[in-house]
Design an enzyme around this catalytic site. Structure first.
Site, PDB file in Angstrom:
ATOM      1  N   GLY A 154      -3.660 -14.272  12.252  1.00  0.00           N
ATOM      2  CA  GLY A 154      -4.703 -13.844  11.336  1.00  0.00           C
ATOM      3  C   GLY A 154      -5.898 -14.771  11.298  1.00  0.00           C
ATOM      4  CE1 TYR A 214      -3.530  -2.522  -0.301  1.00  0.00           C
ATOM      5  CE2 TYR A 214      -2.801  -3.362   1.818  1.00  0.00           C
ATOM      6  CZ  TYR A 214      -3.569  -3.499   0.678  1.00  0.00           C
ATOM      7  OH  TYR A 214      -4.379  -4.595   0.512  1.00  0.00           O
TER       8      TYR A 214
END
Length: 358
Positions: A310, A179
């Site tokens: 996660g 990102y």
């Protein structure tokens, strides 16, 4: 795994264990980016881990990349996040909101203003992105001017302030996974020859200035940052001097005394040891695909203060209790990871530990 259940201080909060919930995009926000009541329930269910790091949350219209991701820059966003933080705190947990500006990893179909994405340089990532009409090639972004870069830094600052107003314990600056911040760091996505490109110092400048702005706004003790050294997600190639750059970058950000550094680690063990020496505050380590029986290894070997998890936490709201008791784990439903309602989100079963071992 007994050390996972020791308390640890992160910034100005004491965590009840050394397990963190890694940030994971789930695309359950309302169309305007407001966190829904379902999101509050989701995070509240998982409050038994020491620290929740929320899904990536955009600081502006330009920061959005995917459909139905939450924002933290309007009054409605703040009101929605207040429900989330209240639910987590009511269950005895702590939550940092991850601030994620996607940069070029976007499509006009997915943003409120339907504009061209912005990035360090006008270079497309060469990957596809999901839209309401299916997978589409990500278009070439528009290069940010130096003045616009200052504006994006201010967006991070204001988003951090909004997160604290919404009751978050802190924010995590997303500098990983391809990102915007990692786009500035990477040679193949940053061809600038001004103050924000060219040299290691130039490519690191944006990340450092974002961190300084957030610290100035909410305090270092409420600020974390995440990096993924040598990660290649979203078409990223950091170049041959990647680790040298991160040693410089981490050393500079270390001077700010942040609450933590969150490292997405891909297996270079010497580099992890180097980071442990360079970084004076708490270190969170996430190892994608880590075997369950090795979950505590980095804490046991004093290479991490907290390990983040996660999909195991996604599929097991009571993950900490299951690990501590040895109860079996639910398997994640891959078909419901990134969209939908409560199915595969808030309906994973919670184990009755008492009956299981009575």
């Amino acid at each position: 795994m007994s050390r996972l259940f020791e308390t640890v201080r992160i910034g100005n909060i004491d965590l009840k264990n050394r397990i963190g919930m890694a940030p994971m995009t789930r695309s359950r926000a309302l169309p305007d980016g407001t966190p829904s009541d379902l999101i509050a329930e989701y995070y509240g269910q998982r409050a038994s881990v020491g620290l929740i790091i929320s899904e990536g949350t955009q600081p502006s219209d330009d920061g959005q990349g995917y459909t139905n991701t939450p924002g933290i820059y309007t009054e409605n966003h703040i009101k929605g996040w207040k429900k989330v933080t209240s639910k987590v705190h009511g269950e005895g947990g702590h939550i940092f909101v991850q601030l994620m500006h996607v940069g070029r990893v976007s499509h006009p179909d997915n943003t409120p203003h339907h504009r061209q994405a912005v990035a360090p340089s006008a270079i497309a990532p060469g990957v596809e992105i999901f839209t309401a009409e299916g997978m589409k090639e990500i278009p070439t972004p528009r290069e940010l001017s130096e003045l616009e870069i200052k504006g994006v830094i201010n967006e991070f600052r204001l988003a951090a302030r909004s997160a604290i107003e919404a009751g978050a314990d802190g924010v995590e600056i997303h500098g990983a996974n391809g990102y915007l911040i990692q786009q500035f760091l990477s040679e193949n996505s940053n061809h600038r020859q001004d103050a924000y490109g060219g040299t290691i110092e130039g490519r690191s400048r944006f990340a450092i200035e974002v961190a300084k702005a957030v610290v100035d706004e909410i305090g270092a003790e409420r600020t974390g940052i995440r990096f993924s050294p040598q990660g290649t997600l979203q078409g990223i190639d950091e170049g041959e001097n990647s680790l040298e750059m991160y040693r410089y970058l981490i050393s500079e950000i270390n001077k700010l005394n942040l609450a933590y550094l969150h490292l997405m680690h891909f297996g270079n063990e010497q580099f992890l040891k180097d980071v442990r020496q360079l970084w004076d505050q708490s270190l969170l380590v996430n190892r994608p695909g880590r075997p369950l029986d090795q979950l505590s290894s980095d804490v046991d070997n004093n290479l991490a203060d907290v390990v983040t998890v996660g999909t195991w936490v996604l599929a097991n709201p009571d993950f900490a209790e299951r690990i501590q008791s040895g109860a079996p784990l639910n398997e994640p439903d891959k078909n419901t990871l990134y969209a939908g309602g409560k199915e595969g989100y808030t309906d994973y079963p919670i184990q009755d530990i008492h009956n299981l071992f009575s």
